[in-house]
Design a protein around this motif. Structure first.
Motif, mmCIF file in Angstrom:
data_model
loop_
_atom_site.group_PDB
_atom_site.id
_atom_site.type_symbol
_atom_site.label_atom_id
_atom_site.label_comp_id
_atom_site.label_asym_id
_atom_site.label_seq_id
_atom_site.Cartn_x
_atom_site.Cartn_y
_atom_site.Cartn_z
ATOM 1 N N THR A 11 22.750 9.405 10.978
ATOM 2 C CA THR A 11 22.086 10.484 11.721
ATOM 3 C C THR A 11 20.593 10.534 11.431
ATOM 4 O OG1 THR A 11 22.593 12.084 9.981
ATOM 5 C CG2 THR A 11 24.178 11.884 11.795
ATOM 6 N N PHE A 12 20.131 9.786 10.459
ATOM 7 C CA PHE A 12 18.706 9.770 10.131
ATOM 8 C C PHE A 12 17.964 8.913 11.145
ATOM 9 C CE2 PHE A 12 18.494 10.660 5.288
ATOM 10 C CZ PHE A 12 19.308 11.754 5.451
ATOM 11 N N SER A 13 16.715 9.265 11.398
ATOM 12 C CA SER A 13 15.874 8.415 12.229
ATOM 13 C C SER A 13 15.225 7.359 11.337
ATOM 14 C CB SER A 13 14.793 9.246 12.917
ATOM 15 O OG SER A 13 13.844 9.702 11.975
ATOM 16 N N ALA A 14 14.614 6.376 11.968
ATOM 17 C CA ALA A 14 13.930 5.332 11.206
ATOM 18 C C ALA A 14 12.784 5.937 10.391
ATOM 19 C CB ALA A 14 13.407 4.254 12.141
ATOM 20 N N GLN A 15 12.139 6.946 10.918
ATOM 21 C CA GLN A 15 11.052 7.611 10.186
ATOM 22 C C GLN A 15 11.578 8.340 8.958
ATOM 23 O OE1 GLN A 15 9.292 10.064 13.164
ATOM 24 N NE2 GLN A 15 7.964 8.428 13.927
ATOM 25 N N ASP A 16 12.742 8.952 9.072
ATOM 26 C CA ASP A 16 13.337 9.638 7.920
ATOM 27 C C ASP A 16 13.667 8.646 6.807
ATOM 28 O OD1 ASP A 16 13.241 12.093 9.218
ATOM 29 O OD2 ASP A 16 15.275 11.883 10.030
ATOM 30 N N ILE A 17 14.242 7.523 7.186
ATOM 31 C CA ILE A 17 14.582 6.493 6.195
ATOM 32 C C ILE A 17 13.307 5.967 5.549
ATOM 33 C CG2 ILE A 17 15.568 4.204 5.895
ATOM 34 C CD1 ILE A 17 17.918 5.625 6.659
ATOM 35 N N ALA A 18 12.279 5.724 6.355
ATOM 36 C CA ALA A 18 11.019 5.207 5.822
ATOM 37 C C ALA A 18 10.394 6.204 4.853
ATOM 38 C CB ALA A 18 10.052 4.910 6.962
ATOM 39 N N ARG A 19 10.430 7.482 5.193
ATOM 40 C CA ARG A 19 9.898 8.507 4.288
ATOM 41 C C ARG A 19 10.663 8.552 2.976
ATOM 42 N NH1 ARG A 19 10.578 12.804 7.772
ATOM 43 N NH2 ARG A 19 9.364 11.970 9.458
ATOM 44 N N TRP A 20 11.931 8.237 3.040
ATOM 45 C CA TRP A 20 12.789 8.299 1.863
ATOM 46 C C TRP A 20 12.579 7.091 0.951
ATOM 47 C CZ3 TRP A 20 18.387 6.474 1.884
ATOM 48 C CH2 TRP A 20 19.039 6.852 0.710
ATOM 49 N N ILE A 21 12.475 5.874 1.514
ATOM 50 C CA ILE A 21 12.411 4.693 0.650
ATOM 51 C C ILE A 21 10.994 4.208 0.367
ATOM 52 C CG2 ILE A 21 14.698 3.941 1.362
ATOM 53 C CD1 ILE A 21 13.381 1.720 2.952
ATOM 54 N N ASN A 22 10.009 4.632 1.154
ATOM 55 C CA ASN A 22 8.641 4.151 0.942
ATOM 56 C C ASN A 22 8.092 4.429 -0.456
ATOM 57 O OD1 ASN A 22 8.176 2.729 3.249
ATOM 58 N ND2 ASN A 22 7.099 4.372 4.292
ATOM 59 N N PRO A 23 8.279 5.613 -1.022
ATOM 60 C CA PRO A 23 7.761 5.825 -2.384
ATOM 61 C C PRO A 23 8.383 4.885 -3.413
ATOM 62 C CG PRO A 23 8.360 7.924 -1.399
ATOM 63 C CD PRO A 23 8.827 6.854 -0.469
ATOM 64 N N SER A 26 7.019 1.233 -2.643
ATOM 65 C CA SER A 26 5.606 1.101 -3.011
ATOM 66 C C SER A 26 5.437 1.112 -4.524
ATOM 67 C CB SER A 26 4.758 2.187 -2.353
ATOM 68 O OG SER A 26 5.096 3.447 -2.845
ATOM 69 N N GLY A 27 6.270 1.853 -5.232
ATOM 70 C CA GLY A 27 6.228 1.826 -6.689
ATOM 71 C C GLY A 27 6.603 0.464 -7.232
ATOM 72 N N TRP A 28 7.640 -0.133 -6.660
ATOM 73 C CA TRP A 28 8.034 -1.483 -7.068
ATOM 74 C C TRP A 28 6.918 -2.471 -6.792
ATOM 75 C CZ3 TRP A 28 13.427 -1.583 -4.326
ATOM 76 C CH2 TRP A 28 14.330 -0.812 -5.066
ATOM 77 N N MET A 29 6.295 -2.344 -5.613
ATOM 78 C CA MET A 29 5.231 -3.277 -5.239
ATOM 79 C C MET A 29 4.034 -3.129 -6.173
ATOM 80 S SD MET A 29 5.505 -3.149 -1.114
ATOM 81 C CE MET A 29 4.218 -4.335 -0.839
ATOM 82 N N ASN A 30 3.702 -1.911 -6.528
ATOM 83 C CA ASN A 30 2.575 -1.702 -7.441
ATOM 84 C C ASN A 30 2.868 -2.243 -8.830
ATOM 85 O OD1 ASN A 30 0.867 -0.458 -5.607
ATOM 86 N ND2 ASN A 30 1.701 1.570 -6.048
ATOM 87 N N TYR A 31 4.078 -2.033 -9.304
ATOM 88 C CA TYR A 31 4.418 -2.459 -10.656
ATOM 89 C C TYR A 31 4.632 -3.969 -10.739
ATOM 90 C CZ TYR A 31 6.803 -2.730 -15.129
ATOM 91 O OH TYR A 31 7.163 -3.069 -16.393
ATOM 92 N N TYR A 32 5.546 -4.487 -9.930
ATOM 93 C CA TYR A 32 5.897 -5.904 -10.013
ATOM 94 C C TYR A 32 4.882 -6.792 -9.315
ATOM 95 C CZ TYR A 32 10.390 -4.397 -11.802
ATOM 96 O OH TYR A 32 11.362 -3.838 -12.564
ATOM 97 N N GLY A 33 4.209 -6.263 -8.317
ATOM 98 C CA GLY A 33 3.232 -7.052 -7.576
ATOM 99 C C GLY A 33 2.020 -7.429 -8.396
#
Length: 54
Positions: A11-23, A26-33
């Motif tokens: 029932t979630f929209s793509a924007q809802d999912i993006a808002r949920w997993i983006n933080p 992005s944390g993984w990308m900042n740390y491991y990247g």
């Protein structure tokens, strides 16, 4: 990522999912990247595959 169980959130929209997993992603990308950027590519491809299946 497996514990996210994206397939349960139909029932979630793509924007809802993006808002949920983006933080998280992005944390993984900042740390491991910083040190192992090439190791992130399989993880990001896996996330894309989960989203496509969703």
């Amino acid at each position: 990522m497996r514990s996210w169980r994206l397939h349960h959130y139909t029932t979630f929209s793509a924007q809802d999912i993006a808002r949920w997993i983006n933080p998280v992603v992005s944390g993984w990308m900042n740390y491991y990247g910083r040190y192992h950027r090439s190791e992130l590519y399989p993880l990001l491809r896996r996330i894309n595959a989960y989203l496509v299946r969703w």
